[in-house]
Design an enzyme around this catalytic site. Structure first.
Site, PDB file in Angstrom:
ATOM      1  N   ASP A 130      29.333  57.226 101.689  1.00 19.54           N
ATOM      2  CA  ASP A 130      28.306  56.642 100.485  1.00 19.54           C
ATOM      3  C   ASP A 130      26.813  57.060 100.695  1.00 19.54           C
ATOM      4  OD1 ASP A 130      27.650  54.477  98.574  1.00 19.54           O
ATOM      5  OD2 ASP A 130      26.505  53.760 100.407  1.00 19.54           O
ATOM      6  N   GLU A 163      29.367  61.083  98.085  1.00 19.91           N
ATOM      7  CA  GLU A 163      28.452  60.536  96.957  1.00 19.91           C
ATOM      8  C   GLU A 163      26.798  60.920  97.059  1.00 19.91           C
ATOM      9  OE1 GLU A 163      26.563  56.742  94.945  1.00 19.91           O
ATOM     10  OE2 GLU A 163      26.836  56.945  96.989  1.00 19.91           O
TER      11      GLU A 163
END
Length: 830
Positions: A499, A552
Site C-alpha cells: 500500500d 500500489e
C-alpha cells in the site's frame, strides 16, 4: 490495567522442618560435621565453585559481609547438601545436614533500588543463585510474598525476608545446584522454577544478525515464544528497546505487576530478554518500559503473533499447531511467473464480506463462492491487526498478528489453507508506509523516536495523521523485511499488495516547500525507502518461490517492476516488484464511461492512452475498494442513463477490462452490480441476489457475466500469456471516436488471436466493418455482454464471421459484425 495483588495465600510464613534427632540445639549429623570441620576447612576454602559463563557474578567484599551479618539476621536453613554434584548424577542425600548458615547475601541498596524502579539492565547478575567464596547465594524478588523457600532435591531452605519483596540466603554448597522456588502468598503457595537461574535464550548469531539488521527470520528471535529451555517449559520474551533504561514483562501471569520480572539487556543490540517458566499459550502480556527520563510506558509487543480483540490492546502468547495441507498448491504456484499466468483477483474486506463470520466460517463459504465465479486469487483486506475498524486495516498496530476480530492466527491459516485447496491464491494488503500514533503501540516505543524518523519533517505523514517508518535505520528495515517474509512463510500468503508506495518514494509527498528536506543529492527521492523496497522485494523473491509483490504506486516512477540490479535512466535500479496497479488506466477509463455517450467522443483518448505506456511496467487493472467509497458510488452507479443502460455499460466495461493487457482486480459487490457504495459496517448487499427480490435477475445477470469472463479468460492464453509483451497486442480500431467503438486483437505465445470489440454508444451498429488478421478463415462469438442471460437485449452474431478480401483499417481482409448497444463482443477463431 491496574496491577493487582495476589488475593490469597497462607497467613503465616512457611516454617522449617523439625529434625527428630535434634538435641541441645544440634543434630547428630551436625556433631559429625563439627568433628570433620578442621580436616576439611582448608580444602573447602581453596576449592572454587563452578560458574556459568553467561552470568556475571556480583563482587562481594568482606566488609559488606560483616555489615550484612550485623544488620540482618541470617536465615535459618534446616539442612544443606555439603556439595552439589552434576544434576544427572546427584544422589539423594541420605540425611539432612544442619549447618551454620553463611552471612546474609542480601544485595546492596543500589541494586535493590534499580530493581524496584525497573531500571536494572542486568537483573540476572544479582538475582538467582550465584557462587560465593565458601557457598552459594540465593536472591529472589517477589513482591507480596510472605515467604520464599529454595528446594533442591531433599534440601528445603527458607530464605530470609529482606523487605520490599526481596529474599536471600546463603548455603555452604560447593556448586550452584538445580533448584525450584516455593513461594507463599496470603492463602496460596506456588512452586516454580527461578527465571534468574537460566542462561539467555538468544545465541550470538541471532544477536549479530539483529545488530546488522539482517535477521530474515526476526520473528523467531523477537517476541514471545513458548519453548523448553534448559529442561524448563515456559515462554521466552524478547523486545528491541535500545533507548530504555529498563524493561519488565507484565501480564496476567503476574497480576500485571512486572516488578518481579525485570528483563536483561543483551549488549549493544538493544534487545532485552527474559525466559519466564510456566507461562504458555494464551497468556496476556505487555512490556513495561522505563524511558530515558525515568517515566514508564506500557507497550504491546511489536512482534506479537496474536493480540486481544480491539479495543483491548494486550499481546497474547501464541504457538501454532496448524498442519498445512496445501503442498500441491505451493508446488504449482512456483511453476509460472505471475505476469505470464492468468491472474484475476477478487478483492474483499474480510470483516464485512459476510458480516459476523469467523475465519473458519469464511473458509466454508468464501472458497466455494470465489471458485464458482472463476477468480484465480483473492486479495484480503485487512489482515494485520489494527485498532480502528474504519481504517480498513491501513493503520496497523500489530504487524505480525492477523486481526483477532475473526479468530486466532491458526484460524486464519485454516482459511488460507482452504482457499489453496480450492485452487485459489491469497494476496494480502501489506502496509509498510506508516503506522498510527497510539501510545501503547510503536510511536516513540522506548521513550524516543525508534520506528519513526528522528526528523519531525520526515516522521509525520501529512495526510493520515500517522508516522512514517525510518527506512534508513537498519533495525527498522529489518523489522519490515522480515514481516514481509513472515506472512509469506508462516501463513503461505501468495502475494503482497504493498500500500501507498508513492508516499514512501518521495520526500515531498503531500508537503509544501519548506516542509521537506532534499536528499544528499538535492533530489526529492527518499533514497532510504528506495533501498528498503529493493531489499524487501529481492529477499522475498529469493526465499519464497512463486510469490508475487504488487505495488500500489500512483506516479510515473521509473522501474517499479524492473529488476533491482537494472539501472534506469534516472540512475536508480528497479524497485523489483512483480506487478504494479495501473492507476492511470483506472482513472482514465472510469472517467470515460462516466460521461454520457453523446460526450464520449470528446474523451476517446482516455480509453486508448493506456496503450501508450502499457508495457512500461507489469500492470494490474484495479477496480478496488478505493473507487466505490467516500461518495464515489458503486461501479454501476457511476454509469449514466437509466437502470438498463447502467448495467449494460458496466457489463461492457468489465469485458473491455478483462481483455485489456494487464491482470484484473474487482472489489466485492461489483460482481453483481450493487447499487450502493460499499461500507465496512454492512458489507455487500447480498439481498439483491435473493430470488424473492423483484430485480434479482438484473444482478444475477451481471454476476453470471463475471463468471463467464473468468472462464473464457482462463481458457484463452491470448488474454494473459503476453500481458507484458507488446507483440501480444494490436489495435484494429483505435480512432473511431464518433462511433464510440474500440477494437483490438490479443495474441498468445503461439500467435493464436482473440478479438475484443466494444461499442460504448447506446445504438446498434449493424454490419460494422473491422479489419482483421488474414490468417483466420472464420470467427465466432466467444462472449457477448448483451446476451439475454446477462440482462441484455440479446443482439448477437449467430453465424460464423468470414473475412472479406476487402482491405480495411490497414489490413488485407475485414469482417462485418453487428455491435450491440453498450456492449463488448469477443471473437475467437472458429
Amino acid at each position: 490495567m491496574t496491577p493487582r495483588h495476589p488475593s490469597s495465600g497462607p497467613k503465616k510464613k512457611t516454617s522449617a522442618k523439625k529434625d527428630p534427632e535434634k538435641k541441645n540445639g544440634k543434630t547428630k549429623a551436625a556433631k559429625k560435621l563439627e568433628q570433620k570441620e578442621s580436616k576439611h576447612e582448608e580444602s573447602a576454602h581453596e576449592e572454587s565453585a563452578p560458574k556459568k559463563p553467561e552470568h556475571k557474578e556480583p563482587e562481594h567484599k568482606e566488609s559488606e559481609y560483616k555489615a550484612s551479618v550485623q544488620e540482618k539476621p541470617a536465615p535459618q536453613p534446616v539442612g544443606a547438601l555439603p556439595e552439589s554434584p552434576a544434576p544427572e548424577s546427584r544422589p539423594a542425600p541420605e540425611e539432612a545436614v544442619a549447618v551454620v548458615p553463611l552471612a546474609s547475601p542480601a544485595m546492596d541498596a543500589s541494586d535493590r533500588e534499580r530493581l524496584r524502579a525497573g531500571t536494572h539492565h542486568d537483573p540476572h547478575s544479582v538475582l538467582g543463585a550465584h557462587a560465593l567464596p565458601g557457598g552459594v547465594a540465593f536472591r529472589v524478588l517477589r513482591p507480596y510474598a510472605l515467604a520464599v523457600t529454595v528446594v533442591s532435591g531433599d534440601l528445603r531452605t527458607e530464605l530470609h525476608d529482606d523487605g520490599d519483596g526481596f529474599f536471600s540466603g546463603a548455603l555452604p554448597l560447593r556448586g550452584v545446584p538445580e533448584y525450584r522456588l516455593v513461594i507463599a502468598y496470603d492463602g496460596q503457595v506456588q512452586e516454580t522454577e527461578d527465571a534468574y537461574r537460566l542462561l539467555p535464550t538468544l545465541g550470538d548469531l541471532d544477536l549479530h544478525l539483529i545488530g546488522e539488521g539482517r535477521h530474515e527470520e526476526l520473528w523467531r528471535a523477537l517476541g514471545a515464544e513458548p519453548m523448553t529451555h534448559q529442561g524448563v517449559s515456559g515462554t521466552r520474551f524478547t523486545v528491541w528497546a535500545p533507548n530504555a533504561r529498563g524493561v519488565r514483562v507484565t501480564g496476567g501471569f503476574n497480576f500485571w505487576d512486572g516488578t518481579a520480572y525485570p528483563m536483561r539487556s543483551l549488549g549493544a543490540t538493544g534487545v532485552w530478554e527474559l525466559f519466564v517458566p510456566g507461562v504458555g499459550e494464551g497468556e496476556l502480556y505487555k512490556f513495561e518500559i522505563t524511558r530515558p527520563d525515568g517515566s514508564k510506558t506500557l507497550r504491546a509487543d511489536p512482534m506479537a503473533r496474536r493480540t486481544e480483540v480491539p479495543p483491548n490492546t494486550s499481546s497474547i502468547v501464541h504457538s501454532s499447531s496448524h498442519a498445512w495441507q496445501d503442498e500441491e498448491w505451493l508446488t504449482r504456484r512456483a511453476q509460472t511467473p505471475a505476469h505470464e499466468a492468468p491472474l484475476s483477483i477478487y478483492e474483499l474486506h474480510l470483516a464485512s464480506w459476510r458480516p459476523g463470520l469467523t475465519y473458519r466460517q469464511l473458509a466454508e463459504q468464501l472458497p466455494a463462492y470465489v471458485r464458482d465465479l472463476g477468480f484465480t486469487h483473492v486479495e484480503l483486506m485487512p489482515v494485520a491487526e489494527h485498532p480502528f475498524g474504519g481504517s480498513w486495516g491501513y493503520q496497523v498496530t500489530g504487524f505480525y498478528a492477523p486481526t483477532a476480530r475473526l479468530g486466532t492466527p491458526d484460524d486464519f491459516k485454516y482459511l488460507v489453507d482452504a482457499l489453496h485447496q480450492a485452487g485459489i491464491g491469497v494476496l494480502m494488503d501489506w502496509v509498510p508506509a506508516h503506522f498510527p500514533r497510539d501510545e501503547w503501540a510503536l510511536a516513540e516505543f522506548d521513550g524516543r523516536t525508534l520506528y519513526e524518523h528522528e526528523n519531525p519533517l520526515r516522521a509525520a505523514h501529512p495526510d493520515w495523521g500517522t508516522l512514517e517508518f525510518d527506512y534508513g535505520r537498519r533495525e527498522v528495515r529489518n523489522f519490515l523485511v522480515a514481516n514481509a517474509l513472515y506472512w509469506c512463510e508462516e501463513f503461505h500468503i501468495d502475494g503482497l499488495r504493498v500500500d501507498a508506495v508513492a508516499s514512501m518514494l518521495y520526500l515531498d509527498y503531500s508537503r509544501e516547500p519548506g516542509q521537506w528536506t532534499p536528499n544528499e543529492h538535492g533530489g526529492r527521492e527518499n533514497l532510504d525507502a528506495v533501498a528498503f523496497l529493493q531489499e524487501m522485494n529481492a529477499t522475498v523473491y529469493r526465499r519464497v518461490p512463486g510469490v508475487v509483490t504488487i505495488a500500489e504506486e500512483s506516479t510515473a516512477w521509473d522501474g517499479v517492476t524492473r529488476a533491482t540490479h537494472h539501472i534506469g535512466p534516472g540512475g536508480f535500479g528497479g524497485l523489483g516488484f512483480g506487478l504494479k496497479w495501473n492507476m492511470g488506466w483506472m482513472h482514465d477509463s472510469l472517467g470515460y464511461v462516466q460521461h454520457d455517450p453523446v460526450h464520449r467522443k470528446h474523451h476517446h483518448h482516455e480509453m486508448t492512452f493506456s496503450m501508450v505506456y502499457a508495457y512500461s511496467e507489469n500492470y494490474v487493472l484495479p477496480i478496488s475498494h478505493d473507487e466505490v467509497v467516500h461518495g464515489k458510488g458503486s461501479l454501476v452507479s457511476k454509469m449514466p442513463g437509466d437502470w438498463w443502460q447502467q448495467r449494460a455499460t458496466e457489463r461492457a466495461y468489465l469485458a473491455f477490462m478483462w481483455s485489456h493487457p494487464g491482470k484484473q482486480l474487482l472489489f466485492m459487490g461489483q460482481e453483481f452490480a450493487q447499487g450502493a457504495e460499499w461500507s465496512e459496517v454492512h458489507g455487500p448487499d447480498w439481498w439483491l441476489l435473493d430470488p424473492a427480490y423483484g430485480a434479482e435477475a438484473d444482478h444475477r445477470g451481471v454476476r453470471d457475466l463475471v463468471r463467464d469472463l473468468n472462464t473464457v479468460y482462463q481458457d484463452t492464453p491470448a488474454l494473459w500469456q503476453r500481458d507484458t509483451d507488446p507483440s501480444g497486442f494490436e489495435w484494429l480500431v483505435g480512432d473511431a471516436a464518433e462511433d464510440n467503438v474500440f477494437a483490438f486483437v490479443r495474441y498468445d505465445a503461439e500467435g493464436t488471436p482473440l478479438i475484443s470489440v466494444s461499442n460504448f454508444s447506446p445504438v446498434v451498429r449493424h454490419d460494422y466493418r473491422i479489419g482483421v488478421p488474414d490468417t483466420v478463415p472464420a470467427w465466432h462469438e466467444a462472449l457477448n455482454t448483451d446476451a439475454s442471460r446477462y440482462g441484455g437485449g440479446d443482439i448477437h452474431n449467430p453465424a460464423l464471421l468470414k473475412p472479406d478480401p476487402q482491405p480495411w483499417h490497414g489490413r488485407p481482409t475485414s469482417i462485418h459484425v453487428t455491435l450491440p448497444p453498450l456492449a463488448t463482443v469477443w471473437l475467437r477463431p472458429a
